[in-house]
Scaffold this active site. Structure first.
Site, mmCIF file in Angstrom:
data_model
loop_
_atom_site.group_PDB
_atom_site.id
_atom_site.type_symbol
_atom_site.label_atom_id
_atom_site.label_comp_id
_atom_site.label_asym_id
_atom_site.label_seq_id
_atom_site.Cartn_x
_atom_site.Cartn_y
_atom_site.Cartn_z
ATOM 1 N N ARG A 100 -1.313 5.829 7.900
ATOM 2 C CA ARG A 100 -1.775 7.064 6.918
ATOM 3 C C ARG A 100 -2.419 6.152 5.750
ATOM 4 N NH1 ARG A 100 0.310 4.579 3.274
ATOM 5 N NH2 ARG A 100 -0.406 6.397 1.930
ATOM 6 N N GLY A 101 -2.976 6.800 4.937
ATOM 7 C CA GLY A 101 -3.827 6.043 3.892
ATOM 8 C C GLY A 101 -5.305 6.090 4.735
ATOM 9 N N ALA A 102 -6.178 6.527 3.743
ATOM 10 C CA ALA A 102 -7.692 6.803 4.124
ATOM 11 C C ALA A 102 -8.199 5.644 4.982
ATOM 12 C CB ALA A 102 -8.526 7.170 3.072
ATOM 13 N N ARG A 151 -6.848 14.348 11.440
ATOM 14 C CA ARG A 151 -6.707 14.899 10.146
ATOM 15 C C ARG A 151 -7.994 15.041 9.360
ATOM 16 N NH1 ARG A 151 -2.560 11.470 6.552
ATOM 17 N NH2 ARG A 151 -2.287 13.386 5.779
ATOM 18 N N ASN A 199 -7.007 13.366 -3.534
ATOM 19 C CA ASN A 199 -6.150 12.287 -3.193
ATOM 20 C C ASN A 199 -4.915 13.116 -3.016
ATOM 21 O OD1 ASN A 199 -5.389 9.613 -2.950
ATOM 22 N ND2 ASN A 199 -4.250 9.854 -4.923
ATOM 23 N N LYS A 200 -3.716 12.434 -2.736
ATOM 24 C CA LYS A 200 -2.323 12.988 -2.493
ATOM 25 C C LYS A 200 -1.957 14.180 -3.416
ATOM 26 C CE LYS A 200 -0.508 12.377 0.190
ATOM 27 N NZ LYS A 200 -0.521 13.418 1.522
ATOM 28 N N GLN A 207 5.746 8.914 0.107
ATOM 29 C CA GLN A 207 5.114 7.702 0.361
ATOM 30 C C GLN A 207 5.491 6.807 -0.820
ATOM 31 O OE1 GLN A 207 3.518 10.713 0.633
ATOM 32 N NE2 GLN A 207 1.955 10.720 2.145
ATOM 33 N N ASP A 243 -8.784 9.898 -1.123
ATOM 34 C CA ASP A 243 -9.159 10.377 0.177
ATOM 35 C C ASP A 243 -10.573 10.865 0.550
ATOM 36 O OD1 ASP A 243 -6.150 10.839 0.113
ATOM 37 O OD2 ASP A 243 -6.614 10.299 2.068
HETATM 38 O O1 MRU Z 1 -1.096 11.580 3.369
HETATM 39 P P1 MRU Z 1 -1.381 10.194 3.304
HETATM 40 O O2 MRU Z 1 -0.197 9.329 3.180
HETATM 41 O O3 MRU Z 1 -2.456 9.646 4.399
HETATM 42 O O4 MRU Z 1 -2.393 10.383 1.631
HETATM 43 C C1 MRU Z 1 -2.819 8.992 1.312
HETATM 44 C C2 MRU Z 1 -3.233 9.060 -0.170
HETATM 45 O O5 MRU Z 1 -3.309 10.024 -0.524
HETATM 46 C C3 MRU Z 1 -3.839 7.851 -0.494
HETATM 47 O O6 MRU Z 1 -3.815 7.747 -1.933
HETATM 48 C C4 MRU Z 1 -5.359 7.762 -0.257
HETATM 49 O O7 MRU Z 1 -5.480 7.735 1.284
HETATM 50 C C5 MRU Z 1 -5.845 6.279 -0.634
HETATM 51 S S1 MRU Z 1 -5.266 4.986 0.693
HETATM 52 C C6 MRU Z 1 -6.039 3.359 0.127
#
Ligand code: MRU
Length: 349
Positions: free
Chosen positions: A51-53, A94, A250-251, A199, A240
């Protein structure tokens, strides 16, 4: 003095498969799994094993390259059709992080001028590796730029995990902390645990501990009290998807932190690579927000923590309006003020 960083890599290309750090098992287990089919890759993204963009984009790129190695056709047209179908499949994993669509588009475009199927297969692998190598370079520069905004002993809050394991290496919002450690500049990080899937506590607290950063974990509802009592100097988050006007998805919980930053008169920074910008959408209104399984809210580690049949709203992301963002830190520099213009210039160049 400099300290040497040694962080695990979230994804590695191994010719016949992809090796992936299973982020669902952290921090209890550091375990790598093998993704051998495109379905394995899709599942790993959907279930947040990766996970993470930027990491999602990178993994999908490797997934598409992997799938293409298995095509048994002599026709370039049929090859392109299969690739398009697999691209669409991976893109359905996603909806919010634009890096996924950016990476898949880049993969398909990379074979526009190839003259044989073998060349197409090799080119796809090379392109996915290039995406990974470039992301590491970009994250280092983001870290460097972000670190210039902090001073020794600053106390900085973050949410989710925009770290090394969410990218090729270093991370985005966490990159300045890793670099501060390398360069012996003391900073204190306050990590929000990031409900519902944690996370912040499972990944950020673990990752920063690995590199020896001074990190303190708090639950999300402690943020305002912590900013006040621990005199937090700044908040930094990843992204994201960033719209053409700077609105940032973002999250979930990020928007709340941005409002707190305004109330406490402290800077609120977003750190992101260009692959996270979506100049095709005018504002955050157009960013699709993923809603995930209600069980993420009603259960914790398989244990039910809410009554049977309760209604649940579980958006995975929120959108912070541009006016709450003090600066957007990219590898190409730090954007401030008129984001519309700044982003346009970034993309025109
Ligand atoms: O649902 P996730 O864990 O994929 O969400 C991730 C985030 O919101 C991060 O802050 C974002 O993707 C940046 S990662 C460098």
């Amino acid at each position: 003095m400099t300290n040497t960083l040694s962080l695990p890599r979230s994804v590695e290309w191994e010719e016949t498969h992809i090796t992936l750090l299973d982020q669902q098992l952290l921090p209890g287990k550091v375990e790598y799994i093998e993704l051998k089919t495109i379905k394995d890759v899709w599942d790993a993204i959907v279930t947040l094993k990766v996970r993470g963009a930027p990491a999602i984009g990178m993994t999908a790129a490797f997934g598409l390259a992997l799938a293409a190695q298995q095509y048994e056709t002599d026709s370039i047209d049929e090859f392109n059709e299969l690739l398009q179908k697999d691209k669409d499949y991976l893109a359905s994993s996603r909806p919010t992080a634009v890096n996924l669509f950016w990476a898949l588009e880049r993969m398909v475009n990379s074979i526009t001028n190839v003259t044989s199927i073998n060349e197409a297969k090799t080119t796809l692998v090379h392109e996915a590796i290039r995406i990974q190598v470039e992301d590491e370079e970009v994250c280092y520069k983001i870290g460097d730029n972000a670190l210039s905004l902090f001073k020794k002993d600053d106390r900085v809050m973050t949410i989710c995990n925009a770290g090394s394991i969410a990218t090729a290496y270093y991370g985005t919002a966490l990159a300045p902390f890793h670099l501060s450690r390398e360069r012996d500049i003391p900073l204190q990080v306050y990590a929000c645990e990031t409900r519902p899937v944690l996370q912040g506590s499972r990944l950020t607290a673990w990752e920063l501990q690995q590199s020896g950063v001074d990190v303190t974990l708090i639950t999300d509802n402690m943020a305002a009290h912590t900013i006040k009592t621990k005199q937090i100097n700044a908040i930094i988050v990843g992204a994201d998807r960033i719209a053409a006007n700077g609105d940032t998805a973002n999250k979930i919980g990020t928007y709340g932190l941005a409002l707190l930053a305004k109330a406490f008169h402290i800077p609120f920074y977003v750190a992101a690579p260009l692959s996270t910008f979506d100049p095709t959408i005018a504002s955050g209104e157009e960013i699709p927000i993923e809603e995930r399984n209600p069980e993420e809210v009603t259960h914790l580690h398989g244990q039910q923590i809410a009554p049977d049949g309760i209604a649940v709203f579980n958006p995975a992301f929120d959108v912070t309006p541009n006016e709450l963002i003090t600066a957007i830190i990219t590898d190409r520099g730090i954007l401030k003020g008129n984001y519309q213009e700044g982003i346009q210039t970034l993309f025109n160049n």
